[in-house]
Scaffold this motif. Structure first.
Motif, PDB file in Angstrom:
ATOM      1  N   ARG A  21      33.011  49.801  40.429  1.00 13.33           N
ATOM      2  CA  ARG A  21      31.889  49.828  41.383  1.00 13.33           C
ATOM      3  C   ARG A  21      32.202  48.985  42.616  1.00 13.33           C
ATOM      4  NH1 ARG A  21      28.727  49.589  36.840  1.00 13.33           N
ATOM      5  NH2 ARG A  21      28.509  47.358  37.007  1.00 13.33           N
ATOM      6  N   ARG A  22      32.757  47.796  42.404  1.00 12.37           N
ATOM      7  CA  ARG A  22      33.079  46.924  43.542  1.00 12.37           C
ATOM      8  C   ARG A  22      34.167  47.546  44.424  1.00 12.37           C
ATOM      9  NH1 ARG A  22      32.342  43.375  39.403  1.00 12.37           N
ATOM     10  NH2 ARG A  22      34.549  43.020  39.063  1.00 12.37           N
ATOM     11  N   LEU A  23      35.161  48.165  43.808  1.00 14.28           N
ATOM     12  CA  LEU A  23      36.223  48.799  44.587  1.00 14.28           C
ATOM     13  C   LEU A  23      35.685  49.969  45.406  1.00 14.28           C
ATOM     14  CD1 LEU A  23      39.026  48.609  41.891  1.00 14.28           C
ATOM     15  CD2 LEU A  23      39.117  47.538  44.153  1.00 14.28           C
ATOM     16  N   VAL A  24      34.793  50.751  44.821  1.00 11.54           N
ATOM     17  CA  VAL A  24      34.179  51.865  45.556  1.00 11.54           C
ATOM     18  C   VAL A  24      33.363  51.314  46.724  1.00 11.54           C
ATOM     19  CG1 VAL A  24      32.440  53.709  45.401  1.00 11.54           C
ATOM     20  CG2 VAL A  24      34.219  53.522  43.661  1.00 11.54           C
ATOM     21  N   ASP A  31      38.494  57.838  42.198  1.00 11.99           N
ATOM     22  CA  ASP A  31      39.738  57.995  41.439  1.00 11.99           C
ATOM     23  C   ASP A  31      40.706  56.850  41.723  1.00 11.99           C
ATOM     24  OD1 ASP A  31      40.016  59.146  44.051  1.00 11.99           O
ATOM     25  OD2 ASP A  31      41.833  60.175  43.388  1.00 11.99           O
ATOM     26  N   GLU A  32      40.729  56.386  42.978  1.00 10.32           N
ATOM     27  CA  GLU A  32      41.568  55.235  43.320  1.00 10.32           C
ATOM     28  C   GLU A  32      41.045  53.976  42.635  1.00 10.32           C
ATOM     29  OE1 GLU A  32      43.093  56.091  47.829  1.00 10.32           O
ATOM     30  OE2 GLU A  32      41.003  55.454  47.576  1.00 10.32           O
ATOM     31  N   SER A  37      41.610  49.717  38.762  1.00 14.11           N
ATOM     32  CA  SER A  37      40.987  48.952  37.690  1.00 14.11           C
ATOM     33  C   SER A  37      41.829  48.999  36.421  1.00 14.11           C
ATOM     34  CB  SER A  37      39.582  49.479  37.420  1.00 14.11           C
ATOM     35  OG  SER A  37      38.953  48.679  36.440  1.00 14.11           O
ATOM     36  N   ALA A  38      42.480  50.121  36.188  1.00 12.52           N
ATOM     37  CA  ALA A  38      43.319  50.264  34.993  1.00 12.52           C
ATOM     38  C   ALA A  38      44.531  49.332  35.039  1.00 12.52           C
ATOM     39  CB  ALA A  38      43.773  51.703  34.846  1.00 12.52           C
TER      40      ALA A  38
END
Length: 45
Positions: A21-24, A31-32, A37-38
């Motif tokens: 959520r934070r990255l989005v 997808d990125e 996160s993985a």
């Protein structure tokens, strides 16, 4: 599986979702965000 193991897995999932959520929010596509996160590794103290 033990209840403790299930709770740890739930926490890991919740933390992964929070990272995504934070990255989005920062502008990454979902997808990125999932791929980034993985790559996360736990802090070892």
């Amino acid at each position: 599986m033990s209840a403790g193991f299930d709770r740890v897995r739930g926490l890991q999932h919740a933390m992964d979702q929070g990272r995504q959520r934070r990255l989005v929010r920062l502008g990454f596509r979902p997808d990125e965000a999932a791929a980034l996160s993985a790559l996360h590794t736990r802090n070892v103290m």
